[in-house]
Design an enzyme around this catalytic site. Structure first.
Site, short mmCIF file in Angstrom:
data_model
loop_
_atom_site.label_atom_id
_atom_site.label_comp_id
_atom_site.label_asym_id
_atom_site.label_seq_id
_atom_site.Cartn_x
_atom_site.Cartn_y
_atom_site.Cartn_z
N SER A 14 0.78 -1.17 -0.17
CA SER A 14 0.17 -0.19 0.15
C SER A 14 1.13 1.60 -0.31
CB SER A 14 -0.83 -0.39 1.69
OG SER A 14 -1.85 -0.91 1.51
N SER A 158 -14.07 1.80 2.47
CA SER A 158 -12.36 1.73 1.78
C SER A 158 -12.32 2.60 1.36
CB SER A 158 -14.19 1.39 0.40
OG SER A 158 -12.77 1.66 -0.57
N GLN A 160 -9.29 2.76 -0.44
CA GLN A 160 -9.41 3.12 -2.02
C GLN A 160 -10.26 4.39 -2.39
OE1 GLN A 160 -9.68 -0.94 -4.06
NE2 GLN A 160 -7.56 -1.54 -2.92
N ASP A 310 -6.68 -10.30 7.06
CA ASP A 310 -5.50 -10.93 6.27
C ASP A 310 -4.69 -11.56 7.58
OD1 ASP A 310 -6.40 -10.19 3.69
OD2 ASP A 310 -4.40 -8.06 4.03
N ARG A 341 -11.06 -18.70 2.99
CA ARG A 341 -10.71 -18.77 4.38
C ARG A 341 -11.07 -20.16 5.19
NH1 ARG A 341 -6.15 -13.82 2.15
NH2 ARG A 341 -5.26 -15.06 1.21
#
Ligand code: CDP
Ligand code: CDP
Length: 679
Positions: A14, A158, A160, A310, A341
């Site tokens: 990032s 978000s 982004q 993550d 996951r």
């Protein structure tokens, strides 16, 4: 299982994307160190080249030199901008270019990125006049416009989308008012501040309100990218599960949105110490020390999930070997990562004989530290699943005291997609024969007055039988002598010539007492307390600013270091005198704390705290501003801020770095038991 060693990680992704973009937005040359050399981030750099920036890449040193004409000098790219697989690259560029008036570009990505939604940035931007065709999926043509003032409520959480709006406002020189309802990662804001753009950000009822108004002036900068703290997670858990040893992780990002998993592991009983924290390119980062620990289970709160999403696979493995219940809920998003996951974890753990309860948004299991897992697991084509089960495999082998492979992992090669040297790093930690480099046995402490450098140097000298050199005392002796003979320390050329002749006839001799502390004498006379007078301190500048006197001191210091293992303190020991020293510290504390410490040492406290603060601040200023041998940290120095720590606490940190230093000469010197006076 025993582990030992220090690791560094490649630059954070990032931060690397953002550094490339912000460097390109500023007119002039910026540099980026520890840039992530990966397809995604190199694509973002390539995009900056297409816009008219000159980019030089030094792959060996992972360093980028970027020269930009500034946003106003950008031109429409000759070819399409291909961001490959990078969602961040695509969304940040869509925002940025939509605000560049008169500029047109076509942004495209690979097959999988073409399926990911771009409407989440194009729709909000369109509200303020941005033009995209189409607005939903790549490839997209963007036609830069002067945008209207942006006022928006961001409720997707978000980073982004938030970043796209911020970059669009800057490119278009319009105002921005942004309500952030679910706070997201704040790298763009942090790094923009570093680049010179003020963003005000204040907490609101639900999250934050951000405001920014033109003119925006980004300046060229040196971006130093912190290592990726997420990759470190596998090794942190390995070190916690080990029986003996310690792991030192150097130079990783410690932004709270990214390193939250460390707090969770600490709550589970993990012995994790943050040794050093400092700021680089607007972000905090530093070193962490991890030691084997007895872990206990934990219920992870849904509110923590976004900042540890993550790391949930490896945290689950920590949970398997912790005592008691381990569970998390509120992680539905984990099902739509590289694999589902939750299902991957549950299936693999069941295959290894662990009872797990699966929820739509989480799992729950009973952990046990002595557990031995056995069986076959699958990769699910997911690198994080493979790496997590690799740690489970090592712990199981250790518990069973066997070298046999108990957990068979199919598809280990998936690790290569994100972490090509994962196995190399594991081997290094598990193999006690570390490669050692040969250097001299020198430890340096630099820093301002009262920071604690000489006290720390003395502790190293006492405990490890090192010889202690105090370079400041030599400057003080020269000042004392100049004052004695000339009643001043700023000498004319002629006086200086005479003074050096005098020193030749009556040289300063540096030796050591029985405690290996420095003695300084002239004509058989030892210097003593007279060197510590205020009078001397107030006149040091005349001597310390002069390169000839500095050479004189440096020579004396280096000669002593050739014979013994030494610990030295001063201002430029790590930068000028011992640039090759294997271990360097830069010690600091706030001015007030340093002055208070000095005051406490003074027998006659006739000076007030504020007066002493002024004197020390003036000496700091002189030390920092001299052209040669100034006070500044060496690039490879470890920062120690002692403001809130006492000497013993700081020394325990110093010792961790001593133990972990890969220099062969230093390790021999530290361990020369029985023969402390020999190297
Ligand atoms: O103990 P304190 O930190 O007050 O100072 P010191 O180490 O005795 O050094 C006294 C002064 O010598 C410093 O303020 C510097 O101006 C100068 N000095 C230097 O220029 N370079 C060094 N390596 C050490 C000291
Ligand atoms: O050498 P420098 O001028 O950097 O400082 P120092 O002489 O080692 O330390 C100044 C005083 O602060 C000493 O009396 C130390 O014991 C004290 N000190 C402290 O209280 N806490 C620390 N973490 C470091 C030093």
């Amino acid at each position: 299982m025993e582990i030992f060693g220090q690791l560094e990680f490649p630059g954070d992704k990032s931060l690397s994307h953002r550094a490339a973009i912000l460097a390109a937005m500023a007119e002039g040359e910026s540099t980026i160190e520890n840039f992530l050399w990966a397809e995604d981030t190199l694509n973002t750099l390539r995009a900056m080249e297409l816009l008219g920036c000159e980019v030089k890449k030094d792959e060996k040193r992972k360093k980028i030199y970027l020269n930009s004409p500034g946003i106003k000098g950008w031109k429409s790219p000759r070819e399409k901008i291909d961001v490959g697989n990078s969602g961040t690259g695509a969304r940040l560029l869509l925002g940025l270019l939509s605000g560049c008036e008169g500029l047109s570009a076509r942004i495209d990505g690979d097959e999988s990125l073409r399926k990911r939604p771009m409407g989440r940035v194009c729709e909000p931007l369109s509200l303020f006049g941005a033009q995209f065709t189409p607005k939903d999926f790549l490839p997209i043509e963007v036609h830069g416009r002067k945008l209207k003032d942006i006022a928006y409520r961001e409720d997707l959480g978000s980073a982004q989308v938030k970043s796209a709006l911020i970059l669009a406002a800057i490119a278009s020189s319009t105002r921005l008012y942004l309500e952030e309802v679910c706070p997201s990662r704040d790298h763009t804001e942090n790094m923009l501040r570093f680049a010179g753009v003020g963003i005000s950000k204040r907490p609101s009822e639900q999250g934050y309100v951000m405001e920014m108004h033109p003119p925006y002036a980004l300046s060229p900068r040196n971006y130093h990218i912190w290592g990726d703290v997420s990759s470190a997670a596998f090794f942190v858990v390995l070190a916690l599960l080990a029986e003996r040893g310690e792991l030192l992780i150097r130079n990783v990002l410690l932004n709270p949105y990214r390193s939250r998993y460390l707090d969770i592991l600490k709550q589970m009983g993990g012995n994790i110490q943050i040794l050093e924290q400092k700021e680089r390119c607007g972000e905090r980062g530093g070193d962490i020390l991890v030691r084997p620990s007895s872990l206990r289970g934990i219920t992870i709160e849904p509110k923590d999930i976004p900042s540890i999403i993550d790391e949930l696979p490896i945290l689950t493995i920590a949970g398997v070997f912790a005592e008691g219940n381990f569970s998390f809920r509120g992680a539905k998003e984990l099902r739509v990562k590289e694999s589902d996951r939750i299902s991957a974890l549950v299936q693999n753990l069941k295959a290894l004989g662990v009872e797990v309860e699966e929820y739509p948004d989480g799992l729950s299991l009973e952990g046990q530290s002595t557990r031995i897992l056995k069986g076959n697991v699958q990769s699910f084509m997911d690198h994080r699943i493979v790496m997590s089960f690799e740690i489970a495999q090592l712990k199981s082998k250790s518990n069973a005291k066997t070298n046999e492979e108990l957990v068979k992992i199919e598809g280990r090669n998936w690790v290569n997609t994100s972490f090509p040297d994962f196995y190399e790093k594991l081997n290094y930690l598990l193999n006690p024969q570390k490669p050692l480099e040969d250097t001299m046995a020198v430890v340096t402490f630099d820093g301002p007055a009262g920071s604690g450098k000489s006290s720390l140097a003395k502790k190293v000298a006492d405990k490890y039988a090192f010889y202690q050199i105090d370079s400041g005392a030599i400057y003080r002796a020269l000042t004392y002598l100049a004052l004695k003979h000339y009643q001043k320390s700023e000498l004319s050329q002629e006086e200086k010539g005479q003074f050096f002749e005098f020193l030749e006839r009556n040289p300063l001799i540096l030796s050591f007492n029985g405690q290996r502390q420095q003695l300084l004498e002239q004509n058989g006379q030892l210097f003593g307390a007279e060197l510590r007078s205020r009078e001397v301190a107030l006149h040091i500048k005349g001597i310390a600013d002069d390169p000839d006197f500095r050479h004189y001191v440096n020579k004396l210091v280096r000669q002593a270091a050739e014979k013994f293992p030494v610990v030295v303190d001063g201002r430029d020991m790590g930068t000028v005198v011992f640039p090759e020293a294997p271990l360097k510290f830069f010690v600091t504390a706030t001015l007030e704390v340093r002055a208070r410490r000095r005051l406490a040492e003074m027998a006659d406290q006739t000076i007030s705290l504020s007066e002493l603060m002024r004197e020390i601040a003036e000496r700091d200023r002189q030390d920092e501003s001299r052209p040669y041998g100034s006070l500044k940290p060496a690039e490879d120095a470890i920062f120690l801020d002692t403001t809130h720590y006492d000497l013993d606490e700081t020394f325990s940190i110093v010792e961790a770095y001593l133990r972990q230093c890969p220099s062969r000469a230093l390790q021999i010197a530290l361990n020369r038991e029985g023969k402390p006076n020999e190297l």
